[in-house]
Design an enzyme around this catalytic site. Structure first.
Site, mmCIF file in Angstrom:
data_model
loop_
_atom_site.group_PDB
_atom_site.id
_atom_site.type_symbol
_atom_site.label_atom_id
_atom_site.label_comp_id
_atom_site.label_asym_id
_atom_site.label_seq_id
_atom_site.Cartn_x
_atom_site.Cartn_y
_atom_site.Cartn_z
ATOM 1 N N HIS A 107 0.692 -1.074 -0.213
ATOM 2 C CA HIS A 107 0.020 0.096 0.036
ATOM 3 C C HIS A 107 1.014 1.105 0.147
ATOM 4 O O HIS A 107 0.562 2.189 -0.728
ATOM 5 C CB HIS A 107 -0.867 -0.274 1.289
ATOM 6 N N GLU A 110 1.941 1.963 -3.474
ATOM 7 C CA GLU A 110 0.964 2.483 -4.103
ATOM 8 C C GLU A 110 1.056 4.100 -4.076
ATOM 9 O O GLU A 110 0.904 4.662 -4.978
ATOM 10 C CB GLU A 110 -0.254 1.879 -3.962
ATOM 11 N N HIS A 111 0.783 4.467 -2.627
ATOM 12 C CA HIS A 111 1.159 5.947 -2.444
ATOM 13 C C HIS A 111 2.427 6.481 -3.197
ATOM 14 O O HIS A 111 2.276 7.681 -3.877
ATOM 15 C CB HIS A 111 1.264 6.160 -1.100
ATOM 16 N N GLU A 192 -3.391 7.683 7.815
ATOM 17 C CA GLU A 192 -4.746 6.801 7.123
ATOM 18 C C GLU A 192 -4.930 5.851 7.950
ATOM 19 O O GLU A 192 -6.285 5.338 7.983
ATOM 20 C CB GLU A 192 -4.196 6.391 5.855
#
Lengths: 495, 464
Positions: A107, A110-111, A192
């Site tokens: 993840h 991905e950022h 997040e």
């Protein structure tokens, strides 16, 4: 909680995918054309052709597919409603492919894909510039990570498809990753996590249930990662991850919208075709041991006012066992698909012991899939009463199966739902990408209505018996979770 | 039983309907030149004078039929019957005519018809989505639901319990709490401050008789607006309009007063033990029919509606890593024009976050935006429109929101011209007119550190 509970086929992202940002949107423009000489591979479109004579019905999306010489699979769904396209790249890598101790890296990666990258035949993008360019072209972009895949997408005027491809292919080839950007973005993913999970007892509860249900299997680790491991992720971890997994032969390009397949194939060959194939590791997913004791998770939290009971069963995915998987889709529709389903009818309408009750079967998945059953009690009812009632309903279906009418009605509904699936720009790309990245085939998507039509009463009962029998749990017994209010000690003492 | 999380609407609007919001703008632009229309909208009036906007599209066998009774929403609910409109929306599809709740629902489910109602503060809306092959029965069922809802005791009690359950669940949801508190303080003294989703006690007080009275009083043939798209002809729409709505009475509703954002300059804290604080800010916005409305849309895009590339996201998320998301949004109701910022950050960072937001507002007030910012914003606002037109539902939804906002059928063309003509000077002027960084109404949920002037809120109002 919309009223028409969409079937699992159409809500593939319902569970567990994290998006880059809550609202998409992106910006600046600098022209880049540049003739990029690509190795031209001649390819003939295969239409996902299906010779199987049993497959009578028409295809859901009529997608066209091909594969480039470097292994990139391409799927195109034409839809000429509006002059726009959705361009998506799916990588067959997700959180479940992370190395132990590096949870959250898929993840985080991905950022970081938005933090500077190459462009095929153009100038490198600075941090943030990717989304800014898309936005200035009137487009929207976003990305998401799940256990089995990571995907990046842009929805934009069809005139800009080539430009978008050059950018997306560029970050497949190489990301630049300035070191100072990595640290601030790590703060973002920590925020997040706080927002999604740590702030919300329901988020923590779901995380612990998954952890309990998947011992020694990566699905037990949350996609976002464990806080203490996320805090240690580095630039090096990201670079290694990119190098290991982000290759054309480990990706699927899905384009839907106002385009013709052959044009997309040619363009993609010119742009993505320039990226060489690389060795990509096999997906290694450690298996859970056989357990035979039942596990339960209890979370008491002072902010909880409404208790919930949930049971998480492991069941085969489409990739593992197609016959059972289709039967379970039908079973979930009958047991838990909305206000006339068995569970709702029995617990909410007839016994009046619950305010809500449902069951979902998650599909697709690379490893084991999940069935969730949950119910919320009416005031005064205990979770134990609900649990007993749910078990009763499960026993009924294990012992007596379903009726022909239930089966026929469920099939009709599911067939018709497939027609609605076409009424969308991004939806078809989402369904196709998630299926392919989870090890299913394009045929599985296109002929989904046929496969559902072939499900029999016997198969449904067998599937229930094998995977939902409350009295004979299999090698991976279900996990039952109780989310409860924490009773204030002082208050209790005072009673 | 559409259990809409009414109180979180404020936040979710921001997240998912940016494009639509931007469209709900007004216009004082030069008259449209002859340009190819963005959408071929047909305006249809029935024999009984009911109007619908239609975009015909026979490429997919799907019909989306949406409508709203203007001014019939939750703002008219009495204080001791908060949640009345919501309950009506939950129960109008739970049995109608001779069909009891389960019979009605079973027909919908087996024919894969999506039929339901929703209540917002201003309007009471309904929607039908069906495959063409099932349309006859779909329209019959809709006619029954609109004209002859049963409001049987059993489903009414069931929905009341479901709503109470939703409220109890929401009491552990920080987003919901923040939205509830903001509604309470920003709209203080006005019906908008009440809980449109009902409270645990007012829901108990709502009876089938109340719902029947609601139905009779608020749903009229004179206040219904209709939007249709998909596989249907104008001739058929004209007939359906009278079948569905022609027998309804005339509704005569008294609208609530106009309002501006209350409690400006004040900060409220609801303390909860969690690692991150949610931040909601509201200040007055701009009338959707103001000549500067489109300039305001451009300004907001640059400031914070656009996520990546916006100043708030760049400064606060990208450069400093202080949050996962920060967005600014115009929050418009029929009687209130607001402007909001929503974000969240680790408890210890709250003071820094608040001052950074103020600073960005201040910069927008005191400096011109760059030419590039202006052009990028205009390019997005105009160029992204087709992305709102990619499904039958989206098109009907857009047509309905345009009507509810008092737009003309050629609005999309007018809007494009209006946005094109916005200048750097216009953006500056509208920023000066609107932005009041010294006078935010602020709501915090969490355990913020380093604040000394905040008013604590101990109990969530209009929940229990």
């Amino acid at each position: 909680m919309t009223r028409l509970q969409m079937l699992s086929f159409f809500c593939v992202l319902a569970l567990g995918a994290l998006t880059l940002s809550a609202a998409p949107l992106p910006a600046p423009a600098q022209a880049q054309s540049a003739a990029q000489t690509a190795e031209q591979s001649t390819q003939t479109p295969e239409t996902g052709a299906e010779e199987n004579s049993k497959e009578s019905g028409e295809k859901v999306f009529n997608a066209q597919t091909t594969k480039l010489a470097n292994g990139l699979q391409i799927v195109v769904v034409s839809n000429h409603r509006a002059p726009v396209v959705t361009h998506m790249v799916w990588y067959k890598v997700g959180a479940a492919d992370e190395i132990p101790g590096k949870s959250g890296i898929a993840h985080f990666m991905e950022h970081l894909m938005f933090k500077g990258s190459e462009v095929i035949g153009g100038d490198d993008l600075k941090p943030g510039e990717f989304s800014e360019i898309i936005r200035a072209l009137g487009g929207q972009d976003n990305a998401f990570t799940a256990q089995d895949y990571t995907a990046y997408f842009q929805s934009i005027s069809k005139d800009h498809l080539e430009r978008v491809m050059r950018m997306e292919a560029g970050r497949m080839r190489h990301m630049t990753l300035p070191p100072d950007e990595v640290l601030s973005e790590r703060q973002v993913i920590l925020e997040e996590r706080r927002q999604r999970t740590d702030n919300d007892p329901r988020g923590r509860f779901a995380e612990q249930m998954e952890a309990a249900a998947f011992p020694n299997n990566p699905y037990g680790t949350p996609v976002i990662g464990w806080l203490h491991e996320m805090e240690q992720l580095t630039r090096e971890d990201a670079a290694t991850f990119h190098k290991r997994w982000y290759a054309p032969n480990n990706a699927i390009l899905v384009v839907s919208g106002d385009v013709e397949a052959q044009d997309v194939f040619t363009l993609a060959d010119k742009i993505y075709g320039s990226i060489p194939a690389r060795d990509v590791p096999e997906r290694h997913r450690p298996r859970s041991p056989v357990f035979n004791s039942l596990t339960s998770v209890t979370l008491e939290d002072p902010s909880i006012r409404e208790p919930v009971v949930q049971t998480l069963y492991r069941a085969p995915s489409l990739r593992q066992d197609p016959e059972t998987s289709y039967a379970l889709e039908v079973l979930a529709e009958i047991m838990g698909g909305g206000p006339t389903s068995r569970l709702y009818r029995m617990l909410v309408i007839e016994k009046k012991i619950a305010t809500g009750a449902g069951m979902t079967y998650k599909n697709p998945a690379w490893d084991d899939s999940e069935i969730w059953i949950s119910a919320t009690p009416t005031p005064g009812q205990t979770l134990g009463v609900l649990e007993t009632a749910i078990k009763e309903e499960l026993r009924k279906v294990v012992e007596h199966g379903i009726t022909q009418i239930e089966l026929d009605d469920a099939k009709t509904r599911m067939q018709d739902e497939a027609i609605y699936a076409r009424d969308s720009l991004t939806g078809p790309a989402m369904v196709i990408g998630s299926y392919l990245a989870s090890g299913a085939s394009l045929d599985d998507v296109e002929h989904w209505p046929d496969r559902i039509r072939q499900v029999t009463i016997k198969q449904v009962r067998e599937a229930a018996k094998r995977y939902l029998n409350p009295d004979e749990p299999g090698p991976h017994p279900p996990v039952t979770g109780y989310l409860l209010p924490k009773i204030d000690q002082m208050q209790e003492d005072g009673k | 039983m559409t259990h809409t999380l009414t109180e979180t609407a404020l936040r979710s609007v921001r997240l998912f309907t940016l494009a639509i919001l931007a469209l709900c703008a007004a216009l004082f632009a030069p008259a449209a030149q002859a340009k190819e229309p963005v959408l071929d909208i047909q305006v249809i009036t029935s024999d009984k004078g009911i109007t619908a906007w239609l975009v015909e599209d026979h490429s997919i066998p799907v019909i989306s039929f949406q409508f709203a009774f203007q001014g019939a929403g939750a703002a008219l609910d009495p204080e001791n019957k908060q949640g009345l409109a919501q309950m009506a929306s939950n129960t109008m599809d739970e049995g109608a005519g001779d069909l009891k709740a389960q019979d009605f629902q079973r027909e919908l489910r087996n024919l894969v018809i999506s039929l339901g109602f929703t209540a917002s503060r201003d309007h009471f809306a309904g929607s039908l989505k069906t495959l063409s092959k099932n349309k006859e029965r779909a329209f019959e069922l809709l006619k029954l639901a609109v004209n002859e809802p049963r409001f049987d005791k059993d489903p009414v009690e069931r929905m009341s319990k479901a709503n109470q359950s939703r409220i109890r669940s929401s009491l552990s949801d920080p987003d919901w709490i923040a939205a509830r508190l903001m509604n309470d303080v920003a709209f203080a003294g006005h019906p908008y401050a009440l809980n449109s989703g009902g409270t645990l006690s007012t829901l108990n007080a709502i009876t089938p008789a109340d719902l029947k009275a609601f139905h009779k009083a608020r749903l009229g043939r004179n206040n219904v607006m209709v939007a249709v798209s998909g596989d249907i002809t104008p001739e058929e729409v004209r007939i359906r309009l009278d079948e569905l709505f022609g027998d309804l009475p005339e509704a005569s509703l008294t609208p609530p007063a106009d309002l501006t954002v209350q409690n400006s300059g004040k900060t409220f804290v609801y303390e909860r033990d969690m690692p991150q604080t949610l931040i909601e800010i509201m200040q007055p916005g701009i009338d959707t029919h103001d000549p500067d409305y489109h300039a305001a849309q451009v300004m907001n895009f640059i400031l914070g509606s656009s996520g990546f590339g916006s100043r708030l996201t760049t400064e606060i998320r990208e450069k400093r890593g202080l949050t996962y998301g920060i967005y600014s949004t115009f929050y418009n109701l029929d009687h209130l024009f607001g402007f909001t910022v929503s974000t969240s950050t680790k408890n210890e960072n709250v003071p820094e976050m608040l001052s950074l937001i103020q600073k960005e507002f201040q910069t927008m007030l005191s400096d011109n935006v760059s030419k590039k910012e202006l052009e990028d914003a205009k390019s997005y606002l105009i160029g992204s429109l087709p992305l709102s037109l990619t499904s039958t539902d989206k098109i009907a939804g857009l047509l309905l929101s345009l009507q509810l906002n008092g737009r003309l059928a050629n609005y999309l063309e007018l809007r494009e011209n209006a946005i094109e003509s916005v200048s750097v000077k216009d953006v500056r002027r509208v920023a000066e007119r609107i932005l009041t960084p010294e006078n935010f109404t602020t709501v915090l949920v969490g355990k913020p550190e380093g604040l000394d002037n905040a008013t604590p809120i101990k109990k969530i109002p209009n929940a229990e």
